[in-house]
Design a protein around this motif. Structure first.
Motif, PDB file in Angstrom:
ATOM      1  N   THR A  20      82.887 -19.703  12.304  1.00 48.99           N
ATOM      2  CA  THR A  20      84.012 -19.115  13.024  1.00 48.99           C
ATOM      3  C   THR A  20      84.663 -20.159  13.911  1.00 48.99           C
ATOM      4  O   THR A  20      84.072 -21.190  14.238  1.00 48.99           O
ATOM      5  CB  THR A  20      83.557 -17.943  13.912  1.00 48.99           C
ATOM      6  OG1 THR A  20      82.603 -18.426  14.861  1.00 48.99           O
ATOM      7  CG2 THR A  20      82.979 -16.805  13.090  1.00 48.99           C
ATOM      8  N   THR A  22      87.256 -20.349  17.565  1.00 45.46           N
ATOM      9  CA  THR A  22      87.883 -19.606  18.640  1.00 45.46           C
ATOM     10  C   THR A  22      89.355 -19.440  18.272  1.00 45.46           C
ATOM     11  O   THR A  22      89.870 -20.122  17.378  1.00 45.46           O
ATOM     12  CB  THR A  22      87.780 -20.356  19.979  1.00 45.46           C
ATOM     13  OG1 THR A  22      88.534 -21.569  19.885  1.00 45.46           O
ATOM     14  CG2 THR A  22      86.332 -20.636  20.362  1.00 45.46           C
ATOM     15  N   ILE A  49      86.172 -11.356  14.542  1.00 45.26           N
ATOM     16  CA  ILE A  49      84.910 -10.795  14.987  1.00 45.26           C
ATOM     17  C   ILE A  49      85.035 -10.670  16.493  1.00 45.26           C
ATOM     18  O   ILE A  49      85.294 -11.656  17.183  1.00 45.26           O
ATOM     19  CB  ILE A  49      83.733 -11.716  14.609  1.00 45.26           C
ATOM     20  CG1 ILE A  49      83.664 -11.879  13.093  1.00 45.26           C
ATOM     21  CG2 ILE A  49      82.423 -11.180  15.177  1.00 45.26           C
ATOM     22  CD1 ILE A  49      82.813 -13.040  12.643  1.00 45.26           C
ATOM     23  N   GLY A  50      84.886  -9.469  16.991  1.00 42.60           N
ATOM     24  CA  GLY A  50      84.999  -9.248  18.430  1.00 42.60           C
ATOM     25  C   GLY A  50      83.630  -9.117  19.066  1.00 42.60           C
ATOM     26  O   GLY A  50      82.805  -8.332  18.616  1.00 42.60           O
ATOM     27  N   ILE A  51      83.402  -9.906  20.091  1.00 43.58           N
ATOM     28  CA  ILE A  51      82.171  -9.831  20.867  1.00 43.58           C
ATOM     29  C   ILE A  51      82.607  -9.738  22.317  1.00 43.58           C
ATOM     30  O   ILE A  51      83.071 -10.719  22.894  1.00 43.58           O
ATOM     31  CB  ILE A  51      81.268 -11.057  20.632  1.00 43.58           C
ATOM     32  CG1 ILE A  51      80.923 -11.179  19.163  1.00 43.58           C
ATOM     33  CG2 ILE A  51      80.023 -10.974  21.506  1.00 43.58           C
ATOM     34  CD1 ILE A  51      80.172 -12.440  18.795  1.00 43.58           C
ATOM     35  N   GLY A  52      82.531  -8.540  22.865  1.00 51.00           N
ATOM     36  CA  GLY A  52      83.078  -8.329  24.206  1.00 51.00           C
ATOM     37  C   GLY A  52      84.573  -8.578  24.155  1.00 51.00           C
ATOM     38  O   GLY A  52      85.276  -8.052  23.301  1.00 51.00           O
ATOM     39  N   ARG A  53      85.062  -9.431  25.045  1.00 48.44           N
ATOM     40  CA  ARG A  53      86.486  -9.775  25.047  1.00 48.44           C
ATOM     41  C   ARG A  53      86.790 -10.965  24.147  1.00 48.44           C
ATOM     42  O   ARG A  53      87.946 -11.306  23.944  1.00 48.44           O
ATOM     43  CB  ARG A  53      86.932 -10.097  26.470  1.00 48.44           C
ATOM     44  CG  ARG A  53      86.870  -8.872  27.375  1.00 48.44           C
ATOM     45  CD  ARG A  53      87.383  -9.173  28.756  1.00 48.44           C
ATOM     46  NE  ARG A  53      88.774  -9.582  28.671  1.00 48.44           N
ATOM     47  CZ  ARG A  53      89.404 -10.257  29.620  1.00 48.44           C
ATOM     48  NH1 ARG A  53      88.778 -10.600  30.717  1.00 48.44           N
ATOM     49  NH2 ARG A  53      90.673 -10.588  29.470  1.00 48.44           N
ATOM     50  N   ARG A  54      85.755 -11.593  23.645  1.00 45.04           N
ATOM     51  CA  ARG A  54      85.931 -12.799  22.822  1.00 45.04           C
ATOM     52  C   ARG A  54      86.350 -12.426  21.411  1.00 45.04           C
ATOM     53  O   ARG A  54      85.872 -11.457  20.831  1.00 45.04           O
ATOM     54  CB  ARG A  54      84.616 -13.568  22.795  1.00 45.04           C
ATOM     55  CG  ARG A  54      84.743 -14.909  22.163  1.00 45.04           C
ATOM     56  CD  ARG A  54      83.520 -15.729  22.408  1.00 45.04           C
ATOM     57  NE  ARG A  54      83.749 -17.037  21.822  1.00 45.04           N
ATOM     58  CZ  ARG A  54      83.000 -18.073  22.001  1.00 45.04           C
ATOM     59  NH1 ARG A  54      81.935 -17.967  22.757  1.00 45.04           N
ATOM     60  NH2 ARG A  54      83.281 -19.211  21.429  1.00 45.04           N
ATOM     61  N   ARG A  55      87.234 -13.220  20.832  1.00 49.30           N
ATOM     62  CA  ARG A  55      87.688 -13.036  19.457  1.00 49.30           C
ATOM     63  C   ARG A  55      87.378 -14.309  18.686  1.00 49.30           C
ATOM     64  O   ARG A  55      87.780 -15.395  19.091  1.00 49.30           O
ATOM     65  CB  ARG A  55      89.200 -12.770  19.404  1.00 49.30           C
ATOM     66  CG  ARG A  55      89.652 -11.565  20.193  1.00 49.30           C
ATOM     67  CD  ARG A  55      89.124 -10.292  19.553  1.00 49.30           C
ATOM     68  NE  ARG A  55      89.483  -9.105  20.313  1.00 49.30           N
ATOM     69  CZ  ARG A  55      88.621  -8.410  21.043  1.00 49.30           C
ATOM     70  NH1 ARG A  55      87.370  -8.793  21.152  1.00 49.30           N
ATOM     71  NH2 ARG A  55      88.998  -7.326  21.678  1.00 49.30           N
ATOM     72  N   LEU A  56      86.655 -14.168  17.585  1.00 52.03           N
ATOM     73  CA  LEU A  56      86.326 -15.301  16.733  1.00 52.03           C
ATOM     74  C   LEU A  56      86.969 -15.089  15.372  1.00 52.03           C
ATOM     75  O   LEU A  56      86.906 -14.008  14.805  1.00 52.03           O
ATOM     76  CB  LEU A  56      84.805 -15.435  16.589  1.00 52.03           C
ATOM     77  CG  LEU A  56      84.058 -15.700  17.899  1.00 52.03           C
ATOM     78  CD1 LEU A  56      82.562 -15.624  17.670  1.00 52.03           C
ATOM     79  CD2 LEU A  56      84.444 -17.046  18.473  1.00 52.03           C
TER      80      LEU A  56
END
Length: 70
Positions: A20, A22, A49-56
């Motif tokens: 992935t 950023t 792919i969303g992990i919390g507020r992070r987008r990969l």
């Protein structure tokens, strides 16, 4: 205390290509601004792919987009 299983997993992960990017990395590769890519994510034009507020962004998708423009 560090778990030896975690250490070996980290070593494997560092030797394998990343799967992935950023949003900023993907935007730079694609030659667009990060804000443009975030808007495309909101419109569901870009898989992520969303992990919390992070987008990969999946590397496979980025590679496919680069190939389309090559």
């Amino acid at each position: 205390m560090e778990n030896s299983g975690d250490a070996s997993a980290a070593q494997r992960a560092s030797s394998e290509p990343r799967r992935t990017y950023t949003v900023r990395e993907a935007a730079a590769i694609l030659g667009v601004g990060a804000a443009t890519l975030y808007r495309a994510i909101e419109r569901k034009e870009v898989p992520f792919i969303g992990i919390g507020r992070r987008r990969l962004i999946p590397r496979v998708w980025v590679d496919q987009q680069v190939e389309k423009t090559a």
